[in-house]
Design a protein around this motif. Structure first.
Motif: not given
Length: 334
Positions: A282, A285-286
């Motif tokens: 996390p 990345t989204q």
């Protein structure tokens, strides 16, 4: 299609020879670009060399980010500057243009430019596929209401892939042929990995060759697995690696050795610490933390399975991506 026993190797021995040769032939400054030092801790006052990395927004990039978090690169005198790209072709273009020092790509993506004479080479491996559809983390998936149930249903379908002529397209065509259908009947649609869940849900494509964490996103939408391409070809099939330009490899061997040492440590750490992999995803990345806890993880490995890489290079020639395929030796630096 069993590759055991494998020809495997790592490249640090060869890098050390290059570094020693460069040191013997060079002057006294011995530094990397910018005058900073790479390799070892260099003492408390040593400057860190900034290393530009082209990378992808997927789970198997986790090893590099874990290495940054654990200080493995800093211990080698490096600080990494990652830039996320959509696919391997953009990353390799950046290597050739000196926009990146190293790039994270797939073996197929590595083979195409080398077959075409571009001055790039592989410094180390990063990951491999799983062994079954239940544990693999790169899958061809379809929507909940799709009639597709297996690889034989790929005929004539629109398949989302992150890069034309890359790992996803070639493996999908191999799977189709093994399933007894015409691989030329498949319609490949290029799109970034993050766009695949919505494209399947809207019916823009019939299926997608997705990588985690987007595999789990599609499954959460009610999607279903058509086939696990890597495991369908052979268990633990090589996928990811890190490349550099020949100019960097020959001109800055100490930098290359420092990066490779730290990257291999990072890969080993990722393999041994799956909980840490899930925690780091996390941060680059989204992907929400809850989703990161549920995704399938890659098999992280720095060993290069040369037999399997040779086979993948053969796919490039078989499906007309290149006129003459390179060998595994042609891909490796040194």
């Amino acid at each position: 299609m069993n590759h055991r026993p494998h020809r495997t190797r790592t490249l640090l021995g060869g890098l050390a020879v290059v570094a020693l040769t460069a040191t013997a032939c060079g002057g006294d400054d011995g530094g990397t670009s910018g005058g900073s030092e790479a390799g070892g801790t260099g003492g408390e006052t040593a400057e860190l060399t900034t290393v530009r990395i082209g990378t992808l927004p997927i789970a198997n990039a986790a090893a590099m980010y874990l290495g940054m978090e654990q200080g493995f690169f800093e211990e080698e005198g490096l600080t990494l500057e990652p830039t996320v790209q959509a696919g391997g072709s953009q990353i390799i273009t950046g290597l050739v243009a000196d926009e990146f020092d190293f790039g994270f790509v797939g073996w197929i993506s590595a083979g195409v430019p080398i077959a075409r004479g571009l001055p790039v080479c592989v410094v180390t491996a990063n990951d491999a596929t799983g062994t079954t559809p239940e544990d693999d983390w790169q899958l061809i998936l379809t929507g909940a209401n799709s009639p597709m149930d297996g690889p034989e249903d790929l005929a004539g379908k629109r398949i989302g892939v992150n890069a034309l002529g890359g790992v996803a397209e070639l493996q999908t065509r191999v799977v189709a042929e093994k399933a007894g259908i015409d691989p030329a009947s498949l319609q490949m649609v290029e799109m970034p990995f993050p766009d695949m869940p919505a494209a399947i849900a809207s019916g823009t494509i019939d299926a997608a060759y997705a990588s985690e964490p987007f595999v789990t996103t599609i499954l959460d939408q009610g999607g279903k697995i058509v086939v696990a391409p890597g495991a369908y070809i052979a268990p633990e099939y090589p996928l990811g690696n890190y490349m550099t330009s020949q100019q960097t490899f020959e001109g800055e061997p100490e930098l290359v050795e420092a990066f490779t040492t730290a990257m291999n440590r990072s890969t080993d750490y990722a393999r041994d610490n799956p909980d840490a992999v899930r925690e780091i995803i996390p941060t680059y990345t989204q992907i929400p933390a809850e989703l990161a806890q549920r995704i399938r993880l890659p098999i992280f490995t720095s060993e290069i399975d040369e037999d399997a890489v040779d086979e993948q290079m053969g796919f490039l020639e078989q499906y007309g991506v290149v006129d003459a395929a390179p060998s595994a030796d042609d891909l490796l630096c040194g």
